[in-house]
Design an enzyme around this catalytic site. Sequence first.
Site, PDB file in Angstrom:
ATOM      1  N   HIS A 234      71.822  59.753   2.805  1.00  0.00           N
ATOM      2  CA  HIS A 234      71.684  58.411   2.233  1.00  0.00           C
ATOM      3  C   HIS A 234      70.571  58.321   1.194  1.00  0.00           C
ATOM      4  CE1 HIS A 234      74.240  55.793   5.145  1.00  0.00           C
ATOM      5  NE2 HIS A 234      74.806  56.970   4.910  1.00  0.00           N
TER       6      HIS A 234
ATOM      7  N   ASP B  50      82.715  64.560   8.729  1.00  0.00           N
ATOM      8  CA  ASP B  50      81.668  63.807   8.046  1.00  0.00           C
ATOM      9  C   ASP B  50      80.434  64.708   8.001  1.00  0.00           C
ATOM     10  OD1 ASP B  50      80.174  61.740   6.886  1.00  0.00           O
ATOM     11  OD2 ASP B  50      81.078  60.214   8.177  1.00  0.00           O
TER      12      ASP B  50
ATOM     13  N   ASP C   1      77.927  62.691   1.542  1.00  0.00           N
ATOM     14  CA  ASP C   1      78.405  61.856   2.644  1.00  0.00           C
ATOM     15  C   ASP C   1      79.279  60.749   2.038  1.00  0.00           C
ATOM     16  OD1 ASP C   1      78.734  60.160   4.833  1.00  0.00           O
ATOM     17  OD2 ASP C   1      76.653  59.443   4.786  1.00  0.00           O
TER      18      ASP C   1
ATOM     19  N   GLU D  96      84.001  53.069   5.784  1.00  0.00           N
ATOM     20  CA  GLU D  96      83.155  53.677   6.801  1.00  0.00           C
ATOM     21  C   GLU D  96      81.707  53.259   6.677  1.00  0.00           C
ATOM     22  OE1 GLU D  96      80.637  56.614   8.893  1.00  0.00           O
ATOM     23  OE2 GLU D  96      80.624  56.047   6.781  1.00  0.00           O
ATOM     24  N   GLU D  97      81.200  53.167   5.451  1.00  0.00           N
ATOM     25  CA  GLU D  97      79.778  52.863   5.254  1.00  0.00           C
ATOM     26  C   GLU D  97      79.414  51.455   5.709  1.00  0.00           C
ATOM     27  OE1 GLU D  97      77.607  54.921   4.817  1.00  0.00           O
ATOM     28  OE2 GLU D  97      78.268  56.575   3.562  1.00  0.00           O
TER      29      GLU D  97
ATOM     30  N   HIS E 111      85.680  59.888   4.859  1.00  0.00           N
ATOM     31  CA  HIS E 111      85.654  58.620   4.126  1.00  0.00           C
ATOM     32  C   HIS E 111      85.314  58.848   2.662  1.00  0.00           C
ATOM     33  CE1 HIS E 111      81.195  57.917   3.978  1.00  0.00           C
ATOM     34  NE2 HIS E 111      81.187  58.560   5.132  1.00  0.00           N
TER      35      HIS E 111
END
Length: 347
Positions: free
Chosen positions: A322, A242, A188, A222-223, A71
């Site tokens: 994150h 990922d 990510d 995706e997030e 992504h």
Amino acid sequence: MNFELYKDFLVKTAKELLAIDSPSGFTKNVTDYVYNIVKEMGYPVRCNNLGNVIVTVEGNIDDHSVALSSHIDTLGLMVRSITNDGYLMTTPIGSPILPTLDGEYCRIHTHSGDIYTGTVLSLSPAIHVFPDASTRQRDDKNMAVRIDEVVHTKEEVKSLGIKAGDFICYDPKTTFTDSGFLKSRFIDDKGCAALLITILKIMKDENLIPKNLTYFCFTTHEEIGYGGATLPSDAEELLVVDMGCVGDDLSCTEQQVSICAKDNVGPYDYEMVNRLITLSEQFGINYTTDIYPRYSSDAAALWRAGYDTRAALIGPGVHASHGMERTHIDGLMNTMKLIASYIGINK
């Protein structure tokens, strides 16, 4: 195959991807980047209605099709409201660790296309002024964006064209260290998107053909949970590329490729996981297997959309996901080798 020849291209592509603001819902610039670089390589490429970039690569076996996905959307913020003294209150996009944003530089993209800079700060930002500067909660009720313009009121901010719904993109601070570490927000999953682009370049340069019809998919939601919901429906297998998780009771390091056996949605396809393990051992790839208890991927969205597609998940070990993330070039290279092995071009 000498994958080391493509390390510089991988690093360059990762830096370029990470430099493009692209929180979920604001991804046109990054989809244009991916579309154009793949188009220039000569591959058939299209964007679907939701913005996913789909590259089709014909294989040697016409009756079997697989897909790879990474992504290219990221975490971010959005303007929720403007305070009376000219600060921007925000709402998160995805699930950033908000305390890590205290002090981060950012860009505010208005609906008219103007871009303003600012800083994400606690509402008690100065130890000399606020007794709770060190202890105040760092969440979206207690943090705001200070704009780098001479504004002191809500009306002055609104006169700049800033309003609720504008995207706020914070600085990824991308750095490659001499010791081989990639430090950046949004590894990510732009680190893995760079891997897929590098694989496409390898195949073009080396005149390699994958075993099966292979879709290279770059998803854009995706997030926020539905990136994989509109992937090609004829793919019999999906290999999600990922990030791998590092920490707690996990075995993965930043130098390895992680093969995920299960996340919080459930187990990945048993046969695919075992095949990836076998390929890693066959080609001497530094790998580990792990379970991610607080994780879901494009595969979850695909299954919830009703696809009859088996799926597995791999990725380089990423520390502090994150937040202020970090991986190592060895983890990226091991992941690239496993992708190449899976599609049948690793010789």
